[in-house]
Motif scaffolding. Structure first.
Motif, PDB file in Angstrom:
ATOM      1  N   GLY A 191     -14.522 -50.591   8.836  1.00  0.00           N
ATOM      2  CA  GLY A 191     -15.918 -50.387   8.459  1.00  0.00           C
ATOM      3  C   GLY A 191     -16.782 -49.873   9.589  1.00  0.00           C
ATOM      4  O   GLY A 191     -17.882 -49.356   9.343  1.00  0.00           O
ATOM      5  N   ARG A 192     -16.306 -49.999  10.811  1.00  0.00           N
ATOM      6  CA  ARG A 192     -17.055 -49.484  11.961  1.00  0.00           C
ATOM      7  C   ARG A 192     -16.580 -48.093  12.369  1.00  0.00           C
ATOM      8  O   ARG A 192     -17.385 -47.183  12.577  1.00  0.00           O
ATOM      9  N   ARG A 256     -18.073 -48.986  -0.667  1.00  0.00           N
ATOM     10  CA  ARG A 256     -18.196 -48.764   0.773  1.00  0.00           C
ATOM     11  C   ARG A 256     -17.478 -47.480   1.183  1.00  0.00           C
ATOM     12  O   ARG A 256     -18.044 -46.623   1.875  1.00  0.00           O
ATOM     13  N   LEU A 257     -16.239 -47.326   0.738  1.00  0.00           N
ATOM     14  CA  LEU A 257     -15.453 -46.139   1.077  1.00  0.00           C
ATOM     15  C   LEU A 257     -16.090 -44.871   0.531  1.00  0.00           C
ATOM     16  O   LEU A 257     -16.108 -43.828   1.201  1.00  0.00           O
ATOM     17  N   GLY A 258     -16.625 -44.934  -0.678  1.00  0.00           N
ATOM     18  CA  GLY A 258     -17.214 -43.757  -1.308  1.00  0.00           C
ATOM     19  C   GLY A 258     -18.420 -43.214  -0.567  1.00  0.00           C
ATOM     20  O   GLY A 258     -18.787 -42.041  -0.755  1.00  0.00           O
ATOM     21  N   PRO A 269      -6.547 -34.079   9.555  1.00  0.00           N
ATOM     22  CA  PRO A 269      -5.618 -35.155   9.192  1.00  0.00           C
ATOM     23  C   PRO A 269      -5.865 -36.462   9.931  1.00  0.00           C
ATOM     24  O   PRO A 269      -5.704 -37.542   9.360  1.00  0.00           O
ATOM     25  N   ILE A 270      -6.271 -36.373  11.198  1.00  0.00           N
ATOM     26  CA  ILE A 270      -6.483 -37.583  11.987  1.00  0.00           C
ATOM     27  C   ILE A 270      -7.669 -38.391  11.454  1.00  0.00           C
ATOM     28  O   ILE A 270      -7.789 -39.595  11.741  1.00  0.00           O
ATOM     29  N   LEU A 271      -8.508 -37.735  10.645  1.00  0.00           N
ATOM     30  CA  LEU A 271      -9.624 -38.424  10.002  1.00  0.00           C
ATOM     31  C   LEU A 271      -9.286 -38.851   8.575  1.00  0.00           C
ATOM     32  O   LEU A 271      -9.543 -39.991   8.189  1.00  0.00           O
ATOM     33  N   TRP A 272      -8.723 -37.928   7.775  1.00  0.00           N
ATOM     34  CA  TRP A 272      -8.502 -38.306   6.381  1.00  0.00           C
ATOM     35  C   TRP A 272      -7.486 -39.431   6.239  1.00  0.00           C
ATOM     36  O   TRP A 272      -7.519 -40.199   5.261  1.00  0.00           O
ATOM     37  N   VAL A 273      -6.596 -39.601   7.228  1.00  0.00           N
ATOM     38  CA  VAL A 273      -5.641 -40.697   7.123  1.00  0.00           C
ATOM     39  C   VAL A 273      -6.335 -42.051   7.245  1.00  0.00           C
ATOM     40  O   VAL A 273      -5.899 -43.051   6.652  1.00  0.00           O
ATOM     41  N   LEU A 274      -7.452 -42.118   7.983  1.00  0.00           N
ATOM     42  CA  LEU A 274      -8.226 -43.358   8.045  1.00  0.00           C
ATOM     43  C   LEU A 274      -8.821 -43.694   6.678  1.00  0.00           C
ATOM     44  O   LEU A 274      -8.800 -44.851   6.247  1.00  0.00           O
ATOM     45  N   HIS A 275      -9.338 -42.685   6.006  1.00  0.00           N
ATOM     46  CA  HIS A 275      -9.875 -42.892   4.657  1.00  0.00           C
ATOM     47  C   HIS A 275      -8.755 -43.279   3.690  1.00  0.00           C
ATOM     48  O   HIS A 275      -8.951 -44.129   2.812  1.00  0.00           O
ATOM     49  N   LEU A 276      -7.597 -42.671   3.853  1.00  0.00           N
ATOM     50  CA  LEU A 276      -6.454 -42.993   2.996  1.00  0.00           C
ATOM     51  C   LEU A 276      -6.034 -44.448   3.190  1.00  0.00           C
ATOM     52  O   LEU A 276      -5.739 -45.156   2.217  1.00  0.00           O
ATOM     53  N   GLY A 277      -6.000 -44.897   4.441  1.00  0.00           N
ATOM     54  CA  GLY A 277      -5.639 -46.282   4.698  1.00  0.00           C
ATOM     55  C   GLY A 277      -6.606 -47.247   4.036  1.00  0.00           C
ATOM     56  O   GLY A 277      -6.195 -48.258   3.453  1.00  0.00           O
ATOM     57  N   LEU A 281      -6.436 -50.193   0.689  1.00  0.00           N
ATOM     58  CA  LEU A 281      -7.027 -51.526   0.597  1.00  0.00           C
ATOM     59  C   LEU A 281      -7.715 -51.709  -0.752  1.00  0.00           C
ATOM     60  O   LEU A 281      -7.547 -52.745  -1.415  1.00  0.00           O
ATOM     61  N   VAL A 282      -8.465 -50.712  -1.163  1.00  0.00           N
ATOM     62  CA  VAL A 282      -9.155 -50.766  -2.461  1.00  0.00           C
ATOM     63  C   VAL A 282      -8.138 -50.854  -3.596  1.00  0.00           C
ATOM     64  O   VAL A 282      -8.266 -51.686  -4.512  1.00  0.00           O
TER      65      VAL A 282
END
Length: 397
Positions: A191-192, A256-258, A269-277, A281-282
């Motif tokens: 979340g941070r 929160r993710l949205g 990719p180094i960013l979208w994988v964080l969103h994927l992770g 969780l969701v």
């Protein structure tokens, strides 16, 4: 917005071998090796082709090693790298780091060889790791007065008590409590860093975006619902109230993710994988909630979305990013690393579907586990030189 910066910690000269110059080096590499080695071992046990003579259920060994071995090593690597940055203090290196790593490794060997060792010896060796880690990160946090990040200390405390519960009870309750703490860390850290990294990158691309947090979500709503849902899963598995709270947690974390503009990061990719992770969780919380109402959806499917999916992907995402940044390299991942991202989620998907399709469960479980383990093999291939060689910029650490 509150952030946890994953920048360079303060290095004041190295003590000992380069591999033990910073916590991310041994613990990130062996997080991957733990996954790479223990998952195929579990598949062999699951198929009935291997018997470790364990004094407890083999599934307990698998769950324990994934939560307290695999995730425990990743948490150590993260905290030992982040805390010096938060507190502007020297990183743990040299002999103290060697000792901590040896204790972690000893715990893995002891728990795996539990069928041949006295239970008390196994417990002492395995339980020694988390108090030692907590001591190493507590001293600088308390000395610097970084009360905002003190929350990680009680999390480590509950994580230790969960591991102790495994040794005292010999069942999965402690594993589930430990998993809850790992998911709590993902909710806090994710979340941070996810919105912060995303916002910064988008601004560099000329997109002026602002991620505005919802106060009630960030000040306890998201984490509180997650912990409540997981606690009810332990205390009242399959109950309607458990399912309702878990679905509410999934909705809040999805909200929160949205708000983090993940769809705008597909070129990175180094960013979208964080969103994927975080998406895993969701999904995991939603599936676990639905399993209370849909008999055909076993809780094991949801648990693997949370473990192999959320925990695995977030660990891979943070390690691949932090390893580059703290070794003085550009934050650009290689095609093999992107392949690892894809393989890990593909393996997770197969593992989630496996218990739903009972006729193909064995085949899907092995295929999913193989994909998941191969993702970690790719990480080791790419990051072994990154984690064992000097920094690319010539700086210490």
């Amino acid at each position: 917005m509150a952030t946890i910066p994953l920048q360079e910690p303060v290095y004041r000269g190295n003590a000992g071998p380069l591999f033990f110059a910073g916590g991310f080096r041994p613990f990130f590499l062996f997080t991957a090796l733990q996954a790479l080695l223990s998952l195929p071992l579990w598949l062999a046990i699951y198929a009935g082709g291997l018997d470790l003579k364990l004094p407890f259920a083999a599934a307990l060994w698998h769950g324990h090693e994934m939560v307290f071995g695999f995730a425990g090593a990743a948490i150590a690597g993260f905290l030992l790298t982040a805390v010096p940055n938060w507190t502007n203090t020297h990183h743990v290196s040299g002999k103290p780091l060697m000792l901590l790593f040896a204790v972690w490794l000893g715990g893995r060997l002891a728990f795996t060889l539990a069928g041949f060792l006295p239970p008390l010896l196994v417990a002492v060796i395995d339980l020694a790791f988390l108090p030692l880690l907590a001591w190493m990160v507590a001293k600088p946090l308390l000395s610097a007065g970084k009360w905002r990040n003190i929350a990680f200390l009680p999390i480590l405390g509950v994580f230790f008590l969960a591991n102790l519960t495994v040794h005292l009870r010999g069942d999965m309750v402690g594993v589930y409590v430990g998993l809850t703490m790992v998911l709590t860390m993902i909710a806090i850290v994710g979340g941070r860093i996810v919105p912060s990294f995303t916002q910064n990158w988008l601004r560099m691309q000329g997109q002026a975006v602002e991620v505005t947090p919802l106060a009630w979500v960030e000040k306890g709503g998201a984490v509180g619902l997650l912990v409540a849902g997981m606690a009810l899963t332990i205390a009242l598995p399959g109950a309607a109230v458990t399912g309702a709270v878990l679905l509410a947690a999934a909705a809040v974390h999805g909200l929160r993710l949205g708000r983090w503009h993940g769809y705008k990061t597909l070129r990175s990719p180094i960013l979208w994988v964080l969103h994927l992770g975080y998406l895993w969780l969701v999904i995991g919380l939603a599936l676990l909630g639905l399993s209370s109402f849909i008999h055909a959806l076993p809780a094991s499917a949801a648990l693997h979305a949370l473990t192999a999916g959320a925990v695995g992907t977030m660990i891979l995402a943070v390690m691949s990013r932090a390893s580059l940044g703290h070794s003085g390299r550009p934050l650009v991942v290689s095609p093999l690393t992107v392949a690892a991202y894809v393989l890990l989620s593909a393996g997770t998907l197969l593992r989630v579907v496996a218990p739903v399709l009972s006729d193909a469960q064995m085949a899907l479980t092995h295929a999913g586990g193989t994909f998941w383990a191969f993702a970690w093999l790719l990480f080791v291939v790419v990051y072994f030189p990154v984690l064992t060689k000097p920094r690319a910029d010539g700086r210490p650490g």
